[in-house]
Design a protein around this motif. Structure first.
Motif, PDB file in Angstrom:
ATOM      1  N   PRO A  82       1.025  -0.973  -0.075  1.00 31.56           N
ATOM      2  CA  PRO A  82      -0.035   0.109   0.117  1.00 31.56           C
ATOM      3  C   PRO A  82       0.771   0.905   0.037  1.00 31.56           C
ATOM      4  CG  PRO A  82       0.031  -1.459   1.832  1.00 31.56           C
ATOM      5  CD  PRO A  82       0.480  -2.073   1.211  1.00 31.56           C
ATOM      6  N   ARG A  83       0.312   2.954  -0.911  1.00 41.10           N
ATOM      7  CA  ARG A  83       1.074   3.446  -0.829  1.00 41.10           C
ATOM      8  C   ARG A  83       0.189   5.092   0.383  1.00 41.10           C
ATOM      9  NH1 ARG A  83       0.893   6.114  -5.658  1.00 41.10           N
ATOM     10  NH2 ARG A  83       3.042   7.015  -5.451  1.00 41.10           N
ATOM     11  N   VAL A 139      -3.659   5.376   1.788  1.00 46.47           N
ATOM     12  CA  VAL A 139      -4.166   6.460   3.101  1.00 46.47           C
ATOM     13  C   VAL A 139      -3.333   7.711   2.372  1.00 46.47           C
ATOM     14  CG1 VAL A 139      -4.079   6.050   5.208  1.00 46.47           C
ATOM     15  CG2 VAL A 139      -4.798   4.280   4.051  1.00 46.47           C
ATOM     16  N   ILE A 140      -3.926   8.927   3.288  1.00 43.85           N
ATOM     17  CA  ILE A 140      -2.957  10.029   3.785  1.00 43.85           C
ATOM     18  C   ILE A 140      -3.262  10.672   4.777  1.00 43.85           C
ATOM     19  CG2 ILE A 140      -2.871  12.301   3.516  1.00 43.85           C
ATOM     20  CD1 ILE A 140      -4.080  11.625  -0.390  1.00 43.85           C
ATOM     21  N   ILE A 141      -2.098  10.563   5.266  1.00 43.41           N
ATOM     22  CA  ILE A 141      -1.672  11.371   6.311  1.00 43.41           C
ATOM     23  C   ILE A 141      -1.248  12.665   6.492  1.00 43.41           C
ATOM     24  CG2 ILE A 141      -0.140  11.687   8.851  1.00 43.41           C
ATOM     25  CD1 ILE A 141      -0.328   9.068   8.719  1.00 43.41           C
ATOM     26  N   ALA A 189     -13.347  17.989  -2.834  1.00 36.59           N
ATOM     27  CA  ALA A 189     -14.324  18.674  -4.000  1.00 36.59           C
ATOM     28  C   ALA A 189     -14.309  18.081  -5.257  1.00 36.59           C
ATOM     29  CB  ALA A 189     -14.140  20.086  -4.290  1.00 36.59           C
ATOM     30  N   GLN A 190     -13.221  17.855  -5.169  1.00 39.52           N
ATOM     31  CA  GLN A 190     -12.988  16.785  -6.732  1.00 39.52           C
ATOM     32  C   GLN A 190     -13.157  15.331  -6.758  1.00 39.52           C
ATOM     33  OE1 GLN A 190      -9.137  17.011  -8.309  1.00 39.52           O
ATOM     34  NE2 GLN A 190      -8.623  19.449  -7.784  1.00 39.52           N
ATOM     35  N   GLY A 191     -13.972  14.860  -5.861  1.00 34.96           N
ATOM     36  CA  GLY A 191     -14.232  13.741  -5.426  1.00 34.96           C
ATOM     37  C   GLY A 191     -13.333  12.756  -5.569  1.00 34.96           C
ATOM     38  N   ILE A 192     -12.072  12.969  -4.838  1.00 32.87           N
ATOM     39  CA  ILE A 192     -11.631  12.240  -4.696  1.00 32.87           C
ATOM     40  C   ILE A 192     -12.183  11.365  -3.130  1.00 32.87           C
ATOM     41  CG2 ILE A 192      -8.735  11.853  -3.421  1.00 32.87           C
ATOM     42  CD1 ILE A 192      -7.422  14.095  -5.470  1.00 32.87           C
ATOM     43  N   MET A 193     -11.867  10.028  -3.201  1.00 35.33           N
ATOM     44  CA  MET A 193     -12.116   9.791  -1.565  1.00 35.33           C
ATOM     45  C   MET A 193     -11.177   8.890  -0.635  1.00 35.33           C
ATOM     46  SD  MET A 193     -15.244  11.072  -1.881  1.00 35.33           S
ATOM     47  CE  MET A 193     -16.801  10.467  -0.610  1.00 35.33           C
ATOM     48  N   THR A 194     -10.459   9.471  -0.967  1.00 34.43           N
ATOM     49  CA  THR A 194      -8.926   8.434  -0.236  1.00 34.43           C
ATOM     50  C   THR A 194      -8.854   8.877   1.289  1.00 34.43           C
ATOM     51  OG1 THR A 194      -7.750   8.784  -2.428  1.00 34.43           O
ATOM     52  CG2 THR A 194      -6.532   8.139  -0.640  1.00 34.43           C
ATOM     53  N   PRO A 195      -9.303   7.870   1.893  1.00 33.61           N
ATOM     54  CA  PRO A 195      -8.683   8.102   3.452  1.00 33.61           C
ATOM     55  C   PRO A 195      -7.967   9.011   3.739  1.00 33.61           C
ATOM     56  CG  PRO A 195      -9.027   5.452   2.949  1.00 33.61           C
ATOM     57  CD  PRO A 195      -9.094   6.077   1.504  1.00 33.61           C
ATOM     58  N   VAL A 196      -8.622  10.135   4.985  1.00 36.31           N
ATOM     59  CA  VAL A 196      -7.435  10.221   5.352  1.00 36.31           C
ATOM     60  C   VAL A 196      -7.610  10.674   6.583  1.00 36.31           C
ATOM     61  CG1 VAL A 196      -6.615  13.250   5.306  1.00 36.31           C
ATOM     62  CG2 VAL A 196      -7.617  12.340   3.603  1.00 36.31           C
ATOM     63  N   LEU A 197      -6.362  10.792   7.747  1.00 39.20           N
ATOM     64  CA  LEU A 197      -6.054  10.532   9.112  1.00 39.20           C
ATOM     65  C   LEU A 197      -5.180  11.791   8.908  1.00 39.20           C
ATOM     66  CD1 LEU A 197      -4.615   7.851  10.875  1.00 39.20           C
ATOM     67  CD2 LEU A 197      -3.749  10.081  11.441  1.00 39.20           C
ATOM     68  N   PHE A 198      -6.087  13.096  10.032  1.00 46.10           N
ATOM     69  CA  PHE A 198      -5.428  14.137  10.531  1.00 46.10           C
ATOM     70  C   PHE A 198      -4.050  13.590  11.830  1.00 46.10           C
ATOM     71  CE2 PHE A 198      -8.660  17.490   8.749  1.00 46.10           C
ATOM     72  CZ  PHE A 198      -7.099  17.965   7.730  1.00 46.10           C
ATOM     73  N   LEU A 227      -7.119   1.175   5.521  1.00 47.58           N
ATOM     74  CA  LEU A 227      -5.885   0.653   4.284  1.00 47.58           C
ATOM     75  C   LEU A 227      -7.316  -0.728   4.141  1.00 47.58           C
ATOM     76  CD1 LEU A 227      -2.525   0.294   4.970  1.00 47.58           C
ATOM     77  CD2 LEU A 227      -3.595   1.274   3.085  1.00 47.58           C
ATOM     78  N   ARG A 228      -8.319  -1.359   5.064  1.00 52.40           N
ATOM     79  CA  ARG A 228      -8.620  -1.874   4.909  1.00 52.40           C
ATOM     80  C   ARG A 228     -10.069  -1.656   4.408  1.00 52.40           C
ATOM     81  NH1 ARG A 228      -7.558  -4.314  10.427  1.00 52.40           N
ATOM     82  NH2 ARG A 228      -8.750  -3.136  11.302  1.00 52.40           N
ATOM     83  N   ARG A 229     -10.892  -0.422   4.579  1.00 56.37           N
ATOM     84  CA  ARG A 229     -11.432   0.071   4.240  1.00 56.37           C
ATOM     85  C   ARG A 229     -11.403   0.789   2.996  1.00 56.37           C
ATOM     86  NH1 ARG A 229     -13.025   5.629   6.925  1.00 56.37           N
ATOM     87  NH2 ARG A 229     -13.467   3.684   8.956  1.00 56.37           N
ATOM     88  N   SER A 230     -10.568   0.879   2.414  1.00 56.40           N
ATOM     89  CA  SER A 230      -9.629   1.933   0.868  1.00 56.40           C
ATOM     90  C   SER A 230      -9.868   0.223   0.050  1.00 56.40           C
ATOM     91  CB  SER A 230      -8.148   1.550   0.977  1.00 56.40           C
ATOM     92  OG  SER A 230      -7.960   2.370  -0.538  1.00 56.40           O
ATOM     93  N   THR A 231      -9.270  -0.842   0.716  1.00 58.27           N
ATOM     94  CA  THR A 231      -9.354  -2.234   0.157  1.00 58.27           C
ATOM     95  C   THR A 231     -10.810  -2.186  -0.631  1.00 58.27           C
ATOM     96  OG1 THR A 231      -7.658  -2.873   1.281  1.00 58.27           O
ATOM     97  CG2 THR A 231      -8.410  -4.555  -0.186  1.00 58.27           C
ATOM     98  N   SER A 232     -11.668  -2.772   1.016  1.00 58.82           N
ATOM     99  CA  SER A 232     -13.316  -2.723   0.870  1.00 58.82           C
ATOM    100  C   SER A 232     -13.578  -1.429  -0.402  1.00 58.82           C
ATOM    101  CB  SER A 232     -14.061  -2.785   2.454  1.00 58.82           C
ATOM    102  OG  SER A 232     -14.964  -2.772   1.988  1.00 58.82           O
ATOM    103  N   PHE A 233     -13.051  -0.698  -0.272  1.00 57.64           N
ATOM    104  CA  PHE A 233     -13.376   0.518  -1.413  1.00 57.64           C
ATOM    105  C   PHE A 233     -13.450  -0.240  -2.573  1.00 57.64           C
ATOM    106  CE2 PHE A 233     -13.072   3.789  -4.275  1.00 57.64           C
ATOM    107  CZ  PHE A 233     -14.044   5.281  -3.503  1.00 57.64           C
TER     108      PHE A 233
END
Length: 234
Positions: A7-8, A53-55, A74-83, A122-128
């Motif tokens: 994963p990246r 995933v993006i941190i 706003a651009q429809g990018i739904m990559t999981p984000v963690l602040f 990551l699991r959520r992203s894979t399920s996605f």
């Protein structure tokens, strides 16, 4: 021989000590980490490349983390984000989650907990990726192209409306309480006074079409349900 793609993860963090610490810890767990140290580069990378995933830090040189997130959604990018941030007040957490963050951690942090949270995302992203198309009574939602249609007619949704519809479709036929929606769609698992659920449900109903049979129903005193036949539910 079968190769396994690691994963990246994109890390946008201006503190080099934190970056090195995170990079070493995550890469030991099988995650490839690309790091940038300012918001302008972070925005460019987040918007131009696919990530699992993006941190994001909230306070960054140049563009701040919340602005990066808002541009993504706003651009429809739904990559999981963690602040990952020092901004620990409830208003800061609420703002981050309302604008589409999937998780929120406050510095200082424990590396094992952060790694565990990244693995959940990551699991959520894979399920996605593995459940690309959802279909409920003529409404089709494509998680790869982010297209939504009803009986072939395109429906244009804002990012949070998209997430809400996805949640309804994954739980079609199940009565969902307001608290469940706040926790699972907006990730608000702490007391908060807001009409955000009611507002978004109303907008989603309108966009699904007032001339078509209703699909999202209010169950007084219980919550909401997505179903073409309410008699099967109540």
């Amino acid at each position: 021989m079968t190769s396994v793609t690691r994963p990246r993860l994109l890390l946008v963090e201006d503190d080099h000590v934190t970056t090195d610490y995170l990079q070493q810890g995550l890469e030991k767990c099988g995650v490839d980490v690309v790091s940038v140290a300012n918001g302008n580069d972070g925005s460019h990378y987040a918007l131009s490349q696919p990530w699992d995933v993006i941190i994001l830090d909230r306070m960054l040189p140049g563009l701040d983390g919340l602005s990066i997130l808002m541009r993504m959604r706003a651009q429809g990018i739904m990559t999981p984000v963690l602040f990952l941030t020092t901004m620990d007040g409830v208003p800061s957490r609420v703002a981050g989650l309302r604008h589409g963050a999937d998780d929120y951690m406050v510095k200082p942090f424990a590396l094992p907990e952060l790694v565990a949270r990244v693995q959940v995302l990551l699991r959520r992203s894979t399920s996605f990726r593995n459940t690309a198309i959802l279909n409920v009574d003529g409404v089709e939602l494509n998680l790869l192209t982010l297209a939504v249609t009803r009986n072939g007619e395109k429906i244009f949704l804002q990012p949070q409306e998209f997430k809400l519809l996805e949640y309804f479709m994954r739980n079609a036929g199940t009565i969902l309480s307001r608290q469940m929606l706040l926790k699972d769609v907006w990730h608000m698992d702490f007391p908060v006074r807001t009409n955000i659920v009611e507002t978004h449900v109303c907008r989603l109903r309108e966009k699904l079409g007032q001339d078509a049979p209703p699909l999202i129903h209010t169950i007084r005193g219980s919550g909401y349900v997505m179903s073409a036949n309410l008699n099967d539910i109540v």
